[in-house]
Motif scaffolding. Structure first.
Motif, PDB file in Angstrom:
ATOM      1  N   LEU A   6      -4.356   5.981   3.041  1.00  0.00           N
ATOM      2  CA  LEU A   6      -3.416   5.960   1.924  1.00  0.00           C
ATOM      3  C   LEU A   6      -2.853   7.364   1.778  1.00  0.00           C
ATOM      4  O   LEU A   6      -3.576   8.313   1.490  1.00  0.00           O
ATOM      5  CB  LEU A   6      -4.114   5.521   0.640  1.00  0.00           C
ATOM      6  CG  LEU A   6      -3.217   5.219  -0.559  1.00  0.00           C
ATOM      7  CD1 LEU A   6      -2.272   4.052  -0.242  1.00  0.00           C
ATOM      8  CD2 LEU A   6      -4.051   4.901  -1.792  1.00  0.00           C
ATOM      9  N   SER A  49       0.800  -1.225   0.000  1.00  0.00           N
ATOM     10  CA  SER A  49       0.000   0.000   0.000  1.00  0.00           C
ATOM     11  C   SER A  49       0.833   1.275   0.000  1.00  0.00           C
ATOM     12  O   SER A  49       0.343   2.328   0.364  1.00  0.00           O
ATOM     13  CB  SER A  49      -0.928   0.005   1.220  1.00  0.00           C
ATOM     14  OG  SER A  49      -0.180  -0.024   2.414  1.00  0.00           O
ATOM     15  N   SER A  88       0.521   8.193  -3.439  1.00  0.00           N
ATOM     16  CA  SER A  88       0.673   6.755  -3.214  1.00  0.00           C
ATOM     17  C   SER A  88      -0.115   5.961  -4.250  1.00  0.00           C
ATOM     18  O   SER A  88      -1.215   6.345  -4.642  1.00  0.00           O
ATOM     19  CB  SER A  88       0.177   6.370  -1.822  1.00  0.00           C
ATOM     20  OG  SER A  88       1.007   6.907  -0.827  1.00  0.00           O
ATOM     21  N   GLY A 141       0.649   3.292   3.126  1.00  0.00           N
ATOM     22  CA  GLY A 141      -0.586   2.929   3.803  1.00  0.00           C
ATOM     23  C   GLY A 141      -0.385   2.566   5.261  1.00  0.00           C
ATOM     24  O   GLY A 141       0.629   2.003   5.655  1.00  0.00           O
TER      25      GLY A 141
END
Length: 207
Positions: free
Chosen positions: A120, A52, A124, A55
């Motif tokens: 997030l 992620s 990203s 994340g």
């Protein structure tokens, strides 16, 4: 949650699979959702999530004595062997309003586990991946409720070589997301972090 009807599968039936479906007749108070997020932001995230980018997030439910269960995929056959109140077991981050959300979802026949707030960060991109893919023509869905987002934060799917994408507004609505197709989340904002309340489904739902 111990009074909920026991269910034994993660599968959702859908004759004509779609990628993203807004749940009808279900809307939460966005101001209360934002307050839920602000309360979490005042605490240190207890989870980081692979695949992620930047994340991170907070697990709101887990399994007894297994606090990391909420960040692990649920095998439907294994889940069927576990009492429901051990799958939907609150962590310290499950607030009273979050409990009300789960109860309201149950009234609509959405029984959920792996309840998390996923963040997030700016600039990203997750890599494309498939979650809990099931048999052919039987898609797997997750439930998303956007808490705070921006127009440059989107979900993307890659199906038969074609890219599909959708921005989910933080309006209090809930969305069913097809995670058995190649998909990812992106946040191209230079400054803003995207936050979604994300849940796995434990029962069959017709879309």
């Amino acid at each position: 949650m111990s009074g909920l009807t026991r269910v034994r599968t993660l599968y959702i039936l859908n004759v004509k699979p779609q990628l993203c479906v807004q749940v009808p007749d279900l809307k939460f108070n966005i101001s209360r959702l934002r307050f839920l997020l602000q309360d979490l932001e005042s605490k240190k995230p207890i989870d980081t999530f692979p695949n992620s980018g930047t994340g991170f997030g907070w697990s709101l439910t887990s399994t007894k004595n297994k606090p990391c269960f909420a960040t692990s995929k649920i095998d439907p056959q294994e889940a069927a062997k576990v009492p429901l109140n051990e799958i939907v077991y609150p962590t310290l981050h499950l607030s009273e309003y979050a409990k009300l959300i789960l109860l309201e979802l149950a009234k609509k026949n959405f029984f959920v586990a792996r309840v998390r707030v996923l963040a997030l960060g700016p600039k990203s991109k997750m890599s494309f991946h498939v979650d809990e893919a099931q048999a052919a023509n039987t898609p797997t869905w997750r439930l998303h409720i956007p808490l705070k987002t921006n127009t440059k934060a989107k979900l993307q799917w890659k199906v038969n070589g074609k890219l599909h994408e959708r921005h989910l507004p933080a309006s209090g609505n809930a969305f069913l997301i097809n995670v058995s197709e190649m998909h990812r989340a992106v946040n191209l904002s230079a400054q803003q972090t995207r936050y979604h309340l994300v849940m796995s489904l434990l029962n069959k739902v017709d879309v």
